[in-house]
Design an enzyme around this catalytic site. Structure first.
Site, PDB file in Angstrom:
ATOM      1  N   ASP A 282      91.008 106.911   0.878  1.00 59.07           N
ATOM      2  CA  ASP A 282      91.148 106.013   0.148  1.00 59.07           C
ATOM      3  C   ASP A 282      90.067 104.769   0.746  1.00 59.07           C
ATOM      4  O   ASP A 282      89.973 104.620   2.013  1.00 59.07           O
ATOM      5  CB  ASP A 282      92.351 105.364   0.106  1.00 59.07           C
ATOM      6  CG  ASP A 282      92.677 104.326  -0.994  1.00 59.07           C
ATOM      7  OD1 ASP A 282      92.073 104.172  -2.119  1.00 59.07           O
ATOM      8  OD2 ASP A 282      93.601 103.209  -0.849  1.00 59.07           O
TER       9      ASP A 282
ATOM     10  N   HIS B 184      81.941 106.644  -3.631  1.00 54.51           N
ATOM     11  CA  HIS B 184      82.453 107.962  -3.606  1.00 54.51           C
ATOM     12  C   HIS B 184      81.486 108.932  -3.002  1.00 54.51           C
ATOM     13  O   HIS B 184      81.698 109.956  -2.496  1.00 54.51           O
ATOM     14  CB  HIS B 184      82.757 108.292  -5.272  1.00 54.51           C
ATOM     15  CG  HIS B 184      83.798 107.638  -5.626  1.00 54.51           C
ATOM     16  ND1 HIS B 184      84.933 107.213  -5.297  1.00 54.51           N
ATOM     17  CD2 HIS B 184      83.737 106.868  -6.946  1.00 54.51           C
ATOM     18  CE1 HIS B 184      85.978 106.412  -6.097  1.00 54.51           C
ATOM     19  NE2 HIS B 184      85.047 106.384  -7.003  1.00 54.51           N
TER      20      HIS B 184
ATOM     21  N   LEU C   6      90.547 128.181   8.473  1.00 55.90           N
ATOM     22  CA  LEU C   6      91.197 126.869   8.098  1.00 55.90           C
ATOM     23  C   LEU C   6      91.541 127.115   6.567  1.00 55.90           C
ATOM     24  O   LEU C   6      90.754 127.460   5.607  1.00 55.90           O
ATOM     25  CB  LEU C   6      90.311 125.516   8.029  1.00 55.90           C
ATOM     26  CG  LEU C   6      90.707 124.337   7.355  1.00 55.90           C
ATOM     27  CD1 LEU C   6      91.583 123.829   8.091  1.00 55.90           C
ATOM     28  CD2 LEU C   6      89.578 123.456   7.189  1.00 55.90           C
TER      29      LEU C   6
HETATM   30  C1  IPE Z   1      94.943 107.506  -4.016  1.00 62.23           C
HETATM   31  O1  IPE Z   1      94.184 106.507  -4.134  1.00 62.23           O
HETATM   32  C2  IPE Z   1      94.485 108.710  -4.630  1.00 62.23           C
HETATM   33  C3  IPE Z   1      93.551 109.078  -3.968  1.00 62.23           C
HETATM   34  C4  IPE Z   1      93.027 108.956  -2.719  1.00 62.23           C
HETATM   35  C5  IPE Z   1      92.810 110.417  -4.610  1.00 62.23           C
HETATM   36  P1  IPE Z   1      94.417 105.238  -5.092  1.00 62.23           P
HETATM   37  O2  IPE Z   1      93.681 104.476  -4.837  1.00 62.23           O
HETATM   38  O3  IPE Z   1      94.414 105.998  -6.403  1.00 62.23           O
HETATM   39  O4  IPE Z   1      95.807 104.769  -5.064  1.00 62.23           O
HETATM   40  P2  IPE Z   1      96.559 103.415  -5.131  1.00 62.23           P
HETATM   41  O5  IPE Z   1      96.342 103.001  -6.511  1.00 62.23           O
HETATM   42  O6  IPE Z   1      95.887 102.298  -4.183  1.00 62.23           O
HETATM   43  O7  IPE Z   1      98.032 103.499  -5.058  1.00 62.23           O
HETATM   44  C1  IPE Z   2      89.588 106.786  -3.281  1.00 61.27           C
HETATM   45  O1  IPE Z   2      88.713 105.479  -3.097  1.00 61.27           O
HETATM   46  C2  IPE Z   2      88.932 107.619  -4.196  1.00 61.27           C
HETATM   47  C3  IPE Z   2      89.740 108.033  -5.340  1.00 61.27           C
HETATM   48  C4  IPE Z   2      91.139 107.609  -5.450  1.00 61.27           C
HETATM   49  C5  IPE Z   2      89.088 108.962  -6.311  1.00 61.27           C
HETATM   50  P1  IPE Z   2      89.227 104.253  -4.176  1.00 61.27           P
HETATM   51  O2  IPE Z   2      88.226 104.542  -5.428  1.00 61.27           O
HETATM   52  O3  IPE Z   2      90.518 104.364  -4.593  1.00 61.27           O
HETATM   53  O4  IPE Z   2      88.820 103.069  -3.332  1.00 61.27           O
HETATM   54  P2  IPE Z   2      89.461 101.548  -3.366  1.00 61.27           P
HETATM   55  O5  IPE Z   2      90.739 101.831  -3.056  1.00 61.27           O
HETATM   56  O6  IPE Z   2      89.122 101.233  -4.760  1.00 61.27           O
HETATM   57  O7  IPE Z   2      88.715 100.840  -2.221  1.00 61.27           O
HETATM   58 MG    MG Z   3      92.075 103.084  -3.955  1.00 62.44          MG
END
Ligand code: IPE
Ligand code: IPE
Ligand code: MG
Length: 247
Positions: free
Chosen positions: A14, A31, A125
């Site tokens: 995240d 990303h 793995l």
């Molecule tokens: C969790 O991250 C899902 C992934 C990393 C793929 P999110 O950014 O979607 O989670 P929330 O919305 O902060 O709970």
């Molecule tokens: C995690 O990073 C990737 C996915 C959930 C696909 P985020 O896109 O949720 O990044 P933040 O949380 O907005 O910084």
């Molecule tokens: Mg996020």
């Protein structure tokens, strides 16, 4: 110095969006910057002999994001998989995807199936990538498939115990994660592996996913090695070498 290693690590990757925003860049750039740390943790797991790694790439709830971001992520998954698969195979990684495949576009599904086929016999793995995955829906589909077996008189409801239920889930056959890592500072599960995380050690770091590197992974492993896992017993029982009843 060797430390006690987890057998299975699960990671919520995240913070890509915030990483991009801090640079005045697009979320898509965040990303894209998140691909390198994926490579790093895979390499580190292979190098250290950690047998299983499960990565949360896209949740069932992430479908609710703006269409452009979702499409961009799907393209990035196809592109990265096609670019990395030969190297993953060379390193002996067995790639599997968990989540609702039917919702993914055909190009990604084809790429996923091809990667699984090519790497199926690899043993260095076990890499699970969760795409369109939700922990609740995983539990629901396990419950449904077991109910269907009861309807077909293959098993009785009394035979549904924890091992049987585990075997009906997406991570069937793998040990539960020993270590859960979440980057980006949020301290929540966000519908990741709800059943499998019952006794997992949780580790949260403020680092944003694109900044997560080998040293950050090492810090998480050190933290894990320093924990006393009690599985409901007392510290004294564990010190005396008693084995908890859990796997
Ligand atoms: C969790 O991250 C899902 C992934 C990393 C793929 P999110 O950014 O979607 O989670 P929330 O919305 O902060 O709970
Ligand atoms: C995690 O990073 C990737 C996915 C959930 C696909 P985020 O896109 O949720 O990044 P933040 O949380 O907005 O910084
Ligand atoms: Mg996020």
């Amino acid at each position: 110095m060797s430390i006690l290693l987890p057998r299975h690590v699960a990671i919520v990757m995240d913070g890509n969006g915030r990483w991009a925003r801090a640079r005045g860049a697009l979320r898509a750039d965040g990303h894209r910057a998140g691909v390198e740390p994926v490579r790093t943790v895979i390499e580190e797991c292979v190098r250290r002999g950690i047998g299983a790694l499960t990565l949360f790439a896209f949740s069932s709830e992430n479908w609710g994001r703006p269409r452009d971001e979702v499409m961009g992520l799907m393209s990035l998954f196809v592109e990265s998989l096609e670019a990395e698969i030969d190297e993953l195979h060379r390193r002996g990684v067995c790639v599997r995807f968990i989540g609702e495949r039917d919702e993914l576009d055909v190009r990604l599904r084809t790429s996923m199936a091809g990667s699984e086929r090519i790497t199926a016999d690899n043993t260095a793995l076990a890499l699970q990538i969760a795409v369109s995955y939700g922990g609740r829906s995983d539990i629901l589909s396990a419950a449904r498939s077991l109910a269907a077996r009861v309807e077909r008189h293959e098993i009785t409801s009394a035979q549904i115990d924890e091992p049987t239920f585990s075997a009906a889930l997406a991570l069937a056959g793998l040990p539960d994660p020993d270590l859960f890592i979440r980057t980006g500072g949020e301290q929540r599960i966000s519908n990741f592996l709800l059943w499998n995380l019952a006794y997992t050690e949780l580790y949260f770091t403020e680092l944003l996913w694109p900044d997560f590197d080998a040293a950050a992974f090492e810090a998480a492993l050190q933290h894990f090695a320093a924990r006393q896992r009690r599985f409901g017993l007392t510290g004294e029982q564990i010190d005396a070498g008693e084995q908890p009843g859990l796997p």
